[in-house]
Each structure stands twice: as C-alpha cells, then as structure tokens.
Design an enzyme around this catalytic site. Sequence first.
Site, PDB file in Angstrom:
ATOM      1  N   CYS A  98       0.881  -1.100  -0.015  1.00  0.00           N
ATOM      2  CA  CYS A  98       0.069   0.080   0.073  1.00  0.00           C
ATOM      3  C   CYS A  98       0.879   1.370   0.117  1.00  0.00           C
ATOM      4  O   CYS A  98       0.422   2.318  -0.596  1.00  0.00           O
ATOM      5  CB  CYS A  98      -0.970   0.244   1.225  1.00  0.00           C
ATOM      6  SG  CYS A  98       0.014  -0.125   2.791  1.00  0.00           S
ATOM      7  N   HIS A 319      -1.654   1.091   7.661  1.00  0.00           N
ATOM      8  CA  HIS A 319      -2.128   0.914   6.479  1.00  0.00           C
ATOM      9  C   HIS A 319      -1.867   2.391   5.907  1.00  0.00           C
ATOM     10  O   HIS A 319      -2.033   3.509   6.604  1.00  0.00           O
ATOM     11  CB  HIS A 319      -3.523   0.561   6.227  1.00  0.00           C
ATOM     12  CG  HIS A 319      -4.233   0.552   4.836  1.00  0.00           C
ATOM     13  ND1 HIS A 319      -3.626  -0.269   3.770  1.00  0.00           N
ATOM     14  CD2 HIS A 319      -5.091   1.286   4.085  1.00  0.00           C
ATOM     15  CE1 HIS A 319      -4.231  -0.135   2.645  1.00  0.00           C
ATOM     16  NE2 HIS A 319      -5.278   0.803   3.128  1.00  0.00           N
TER      17      HIS A 319
END
Length: 1011
Positions: A98, A319
Amino acid sequence: MAPRIQLERAAWSWADTVKPEDVTEEHIEKAYRIRVPACKRVVCRRNCKGNPNCLVGIGEQGWLGEIDENSFHNIDDPNSEKRDKNKFVGLTNLGATCYVNTFLQVWFHNLELRETLYLCQNSRAEEHNMESGLVKALGLDTGQQQDAQEFSKLFLSLLEDTLSKQKNPNLQNVIQQQFCGQSAYVTVCNQCGRSSLLPSRFYELELSIQGHKQLTECITEFLKEEKLEGDNRYFCENCHSKQNATRHIKLQTLPRTLNLQLMRFVFDRQTGHKKKLNSFISFPEVLDMGPFLEEKDEKCVYELNAVLIHRGISAYSGHYIAHVRDGRTKEWYKFNDEEIEKMEGKKLQLGIDDDIAEAKSQTRKPKCSKGYHCSRNAYMLVYKQQTEGDSNEKITEEVPAFLQKLVDRDNRKFEEWCIEMADMRKQSVDKGKAKHEEVKELYKLLPAEDGQPFEFVPLEWLKKWLDDSSLTKSIDNSKFLCSHGKLHLDKIGDIKRISAKAAEHLFKRYGGSPRLDRSSLCKECVVQQCRVLRLKNQLNKDYKEVSSLMKIPVKSNEGFWVGKASLRCWRQLALEQLEDSQKETHQPNGKTNGEGPEISALQDTDSKDQENEEMKTFNEDILCLHGGMSISVGEKKLISHDVWSRLKVYFPSAPEFAYNQDACQQCIMLEREGKENEALNRMMAIEQKTNLLNLFQDRNRPTLHKWPQDTDVLYIVSLFFVDEWKKFIRKPTKSSPVSSIGNNVLLCPHGGFMFTYESMVKGDAQHVVLLWPSEWDVINRLFLVDQPISIYRLSENIQNTTNVHYRTQPELCLDCREGLIFQQQRDLQEYTQATVYVRKVTNKRIMKESAPELNVSGSDAEDEREELKIEGESDPDFYQSGDGAKRQKLGEFVRSSTVMPISQKSGIRRSTRHRKLRGEKALIVSANQTLKELKIQIMHAFSVAPFDQNLSIDGRCLTDDSATLGSLGVIPECVIFLKADEPLTDYAAMDDVYQVCMPEEGFKGTGLLGH
C-alpha cells in the site's frame, strides 16, 4: 404432522394385544408407517423424519413456481467490471504494498511529470505492463511493509539516474525541475565573524513535528540557528583553531513540487527501534514560503496537492492511503488501494476513519481555522507552486505507442473474458431451466398413492438431487438393510416412500441399488420387535412382584444364590438385554446398524468377540474366573424359588447356583496360597529391613568427597535397585520381592565401569548408591548380584608425602566414558521443547521462597506412607499424630535422584528436583532459538520489554541477542535470573518491539539500490 415420538407409538400401538406369532401384513405396514398420511406443503413447513410419506421441506421450494434465471449461476455480470471512460483506477495491494500504491497515485497526478515520462524511451518498460510488473522489476518483498519515506527517496533517485541517460535533453533534468530545491548550510564563527557557505540540493524537507502543532512551526525549527560549542566546536580557517559558532540552513530556491516529510517515524534511543509520533499537526491549503526564503521579498505561494496518510499507532504496522487533488478539475480523491472515493464539494476531507487512530490515550482533535486541516496520521504533504494562469491546461500528455498497444491488448483480453463469462452464464441458465422442468414434473409423480406400487429412496439423496444435479450420485440403499437383507426398521426415518413410476425414472437416469419395494418389508424384524415390546411392558409388572417377594424370608435349605449387585440393577440389565437381543435379531453376528450384509460379513468374527467381551449378564458378579461360584460371602444373597423363576425369564442363560452348591475349590486353594505368600513376604521384608536398616532409612551413609577413615573399599549398586527394594519393604503384600541386583546397567558393553571418582563426586553419583562392606555382605547373602562393583582408596607414601588415588573394579572404560561425555554435551546443546525457569529478581535479591511444590503422584505418595514398621521399634520415617494415625514425614515424600552428604541428625536425603518459587515461571524453549526470541517469551510472561531485561545464568550475563541458547550455555531445567529496568509505559512501543523480532533490512537487495 404429529411429532416423531407420537408416530413411533402409533406404529406399534397394536403390539400390546397381538402375539408375535399372530403378526399380519397389516401390522407390518403399520410398523413401517406405510399408511401414515402424507404432509401438505401449506400445513407442514419442514420435513417430518418420522413419516416416510412426507415429501415437504426436502429442497423443493426453490424449484416450484417461477425462478429468476440469475439464481442458476453465481457469475457476476462481466459488464459491471468495465470502467467508465476518463475515470481513475485503483491499484491492487499485493500483500503489503500500500505504501507503493500511495506514491504511484501522487506521482501519476503530477501532470508535468506524467507528460515527461510518457516521452521516455526504455525497452525494459515494455516488458512490464502492470503494477505487479513494477514491483517485480524493483525486487520488492510484497509481504514486508517498508518505510514509505525511504521508498520515495530511493525511487526518485533511481528515476533521476535513469532519466539522466535519456538522449532527449528535456527529459534529463525533469526530476530536478519538479522536486529539487537549493539550500545552503551557513556557519558563522563567533570569534571573527567569518561566514562559511556550503551549498546543497534537496528533494524534500524533513520536518521534525515533536513538540509542534503548526506546520509553520516545524519549518521554523528546521531553519533555526544551531550552536556549535564544546566538543562540537567549529574549526575556523580564519582563526586557525576551533571556535564557538552558529549554523543554520538557508533556503535559496524552491522546486515546483514541494515535498514536506513530517518525521512521524523516529528512532527511539531507549528501545533501539522506530516508533510513531501520533501528535496532531495543522497545515494550510495555501502555504506562503516567501518568509522562509533567503530573499524575503520573493513571492512563493504553494497550494496543497496531496496528503499521504498512515493509519495505525505502530511504526511497523498499519495502512497507507493518499488524498490527491486532480490537477485539471481541482477535485479531491481518496486513493485506498483498489478503492477510489471522490470528495464532495471539491474540498479535502480527511475524515475520522483516515485520521484518528485507536490508541491507548485519545487526544481531542484541535479545532482548525478555515483553510487549514489537522491530522495525527499525515506523514507527507505535497504542495504545488502557484503560477499565473493554469499551466496544467497547456499539458496534453500523449500515451506512448507501446503502452497504448499494451492497453489495447489488455482490453481485448478483457472483452474475450466478458464473452467467455457470458457463455458460461448462458450454459448455467440453460442447465438450470432444464433441471427446473425435470423437478416440476417429477415432484408431481413422487407421492405414492394408496394401493399403488411404491419404492424407497434415501432422504439425503433426494435433498442432494434437489440441491445440485451436477453433484448427484447414484442411489445407494445398502446402508438401510437389516440382517435379513430387507429394509431396516430403525432406518425408516432416513428414507422416503415414492411412487414406483418416479423411482423407475430416477434409477434409470442416476442408477443405483438395491431397490427396495413392498417385498422389502421385513416380517422377521417386526415379529422380534413385537416380542421385545411385550417383554418391556411385562417387565414393570414383574419388577413390582419381585420386590414384594424379596420381603418374604427365605429358608436356609432352599432357593438360589444371586449376586447382590445383579439383584440391585436387574431391571436395568433386563432392559439392556432386551435391546441387545433386538439389535442381534436385526443385525446378527455383530453387524453395525445400517450396514449391508457385504460389510457385516467382513466384521463377523471381530464383532462377535468384542460383543462377548463387553456383555454383562445377570449373576456375573459372583462368577469366578474358573466358572464357579465366588468365594466372597458378602457379594451374594439367597433368594426364593419364585423370585428366581421370574428372573430366569429375562436371563435364561444366567449362571445358576443352588443353595447347596459349594464355592469354587480352585479359588479357595488360591486364596489360601495367597495368604501364605503374603505372610512369607512380610517376614522377608522384616528380615531385610532389620539387616539393612541404615540403607532403608538413609542413615550413616558413606560419601565419596569425605571418604570414611575406617575402610578402604566401598561397594556400588544401582539406585533403581534400592528404590524398588524400598517399595517392597513398605508394601510387601502389594509389591513383588526383589531377588536380584542388576549392576550391568552401570557398565559399558565391554564390561567397564562408566563413572570415575571425580565424576561421581561432581554429580554422577545420582545413578548409584554406596554401601558399607558390612552391608555388601548382607546384600550378597540376600540377593543375586550379576556384577559386583567396588571403589578402592589407595595410598602411597612418596618422600614422606601420602598420595591418595581411587580405583574402581571393574576398571573404567575410557573409550565408552568419552562417548558418554560427548553424548551428554551434545544433548545439552541440541534439545528441543525443554523447560527452563525464569526467576525475577527485585532489588538485587531473589524473591522470598514459597513452599515447594510437591508433585508426587498418588501411587508414590501411598508407597511412601505405607512403610512396614519393625515391632517394638519407633520408625523414624513416621511420626505419630494425636489421633494415633501414622503420618509420613515431609522429607520422605521427595524422591532423591542423587546421593548427597547427610546430616546425622536429620537422616533425610534432599531432593534435586527443581522447586518452583514465587516470582518464577517455566518456559518451553529449544537450543536453536535465539536470545532475542527468549526475551519475547519473557516479555509475554512478565510484561517486561526486551530492552528492559537483564538476564544472567550462573553469574554470567546474557547479552548477545543473536546467539542461540545452546551456545550461551542455557541447558534444560536451568534457572535464568531476570532483573528488570524501569517498567515500560508506552504500549505502542511495546507493540513495536514485539513486531521487530528480526533485524530490519529495508530495501537491501532490491532494484532501488541498483541490484
């Protein structure tokens, strides 16, 4: 429909009035519930397992009536995967990529950079057509989350190096034009005032956020003066010596795209690892950098173009997402891997989900002024320089031909996939419609009409047939056969009765066997079941009569002997025997319920033997091993002839013992012999204990490290012999006497002794027991010794000096001794799943000991308690309690595994078993695990972070985290001392430490570093 129990009762309601021999065809049909009315779909909502005629709730609901064709497949419409033209695309997260996705989206929306990169000529780029190709080309580990800021620096550096080799001069400096600014380190000598200028380039500004709330504060600290004093003084070339000085950074020029790295991930010197700062920072949508430039009057205004977010409280997990503004429409989008969300009203909206992290202590979000935003998770801000007019409108990027070719190829593949999915959808729909028509027609034929031919099929097969035709197998009725090869009565709830016409269609299409029709109704099973039910009903009446007859006294010269236990539970035994006989009739020769004859035949012999072993019959409790009547008088009772005659009806094969029958003569003889043997064993135990009292009580024992003065020889026996002998002395009636001494276990295959004098002094004596010569004479007289073993003390006078050495007989076998030592050392370094003890130390002192844990099994404790006491002598191994009962002394509970010096007063041998103390915990470890891994285990056990742990063993400090436990000398059952520093209060740091079990390698070995 009526409940299952009511159906069962109705099926056998005739059994009370009909004798087994009078069973007719009508009774058989009732037992198999042939004439039970079928259920109606409106009334019955779920299938009645007790009614073979109920065909409701077996999966037919989905097939009756009209069906939406979409229910015939699970394939989504491929057209829904198509993307609208001129719409942004997300990037797939390949595991932990990510952080790559966020930067790719930010760089893609830099229109000038995109236009330039499209002009590049690179043959390697044509080989990679997707994000996975980029990740593969760079050699990134998709399962390892890396430092996003480091990735940004390395990737831009790699891109700059690649573009510098392009032939087109407009491409060679595009990275510098977009991201590179000029700065200078200015150092001023406090003594002479000389100013030294060191120019430098930067591609991003790394701003410390610790202690700040505003972005401008962070920039101000970045540019503030730094004093160079003490050891850090500056060498002034004008003064020719080290002088106090000041140093600061001057921003000379700024790039078109200004990257501001907020240093959220910092190195913690206390923990030795990275941690994340979760403090709020306020930043503007429009940033005026003019006041921070060297030329203060220069106008330099930037607009916020992207915000990169890290969600999570730890530096090693979380994240990454990106909020990016479209350069043409000025609209904000949130890029979260594959998901793209357009912000409403062309305004940046970080949102609670993106900004507030779950932490131990929540800080209230500060209020932001208009045109400002606050974030505790933003780690990079991208600002774009304002220019007169809209420069983005002049940019008309053209997709390269090779890239357009790849896109067209992927589009063609996608269109082919859409056509293929549409064909599969159509095939599934056509197949489903055909099945729909088949089920509708057959379901009408399934119910069997009264008086018409019928057959039976399994209920589970019907459900699978209605669930999915592709998985439908052939019809298997073999599981529903009784021992006579017909339909089993107990399986009537697992099958359904259908019309012969429907059965013919199903068997013709799907196959299967055997077919069960009216001729498959088993009369033998019905007759037997009728007989059992009648006996069960009669049993209650007979139980009351037997209870009344038992109250009448029985004359001593008549009646029968029965077991008291059998008499107490005879009704339960009768019920079990009736049920067993019922199963035997349905499944003779030990068949299992529902097994076909071909399966049961294979298990005939084994099942019959098992049945005979497990069967419990009446009067079995007074039946001896020889088939006669037991000699135990307290286990039997005399009953009258009337009682026995009623019991005999239910137990025709029970052993019968008349009132005048004698007990088993063999048992009487064995009992007499057993008592004689017990008496002999007691006498033997008393004699042996008297002759070897000191050995039994562990008193006055010789030791090697302090050799007795009155003898030059000691004898050796194995510890196992002494332990077994003591068990016999304590319980002579329950233990077998020891007749021989097996000393061969102490010798090698060559007949040599395995231990030296020095090794026995140091610890090998735990395998042996030393004897006095007088004790050895008694041992030789009472036991058979396979190999005498002794140790001699030899003295030599040399020049008025007495030299003492020791020799064993048999002598030591050097080769086997070295092999034993090598094996022991290897075992200490190659153990797995061993126990070590970690003891926490406070204030440099071990915590106060608690009472030892005595893990003695019940049988061992009982052995220790039941010692034989010599008559007329107080036994030192016991003490007398106030109630006169003997109690075992505490020291005798603990089994010794080594011979230690013994106090003449205590007479108790100390145990070497580890005694667990308060503040101590046992951990399971292996020799090949590292000290770092052990510290992680200790952290979970004691809540002490690894960097706060000071470990030691035998006075040695354990400091090398990468070393294995075997190499550090950590052996099974050892004690590791833990001294903890101040406790850790930062739970996020604790989480970081837990996750960093392996050293960080960053982007080592990847294409970002030129590999």
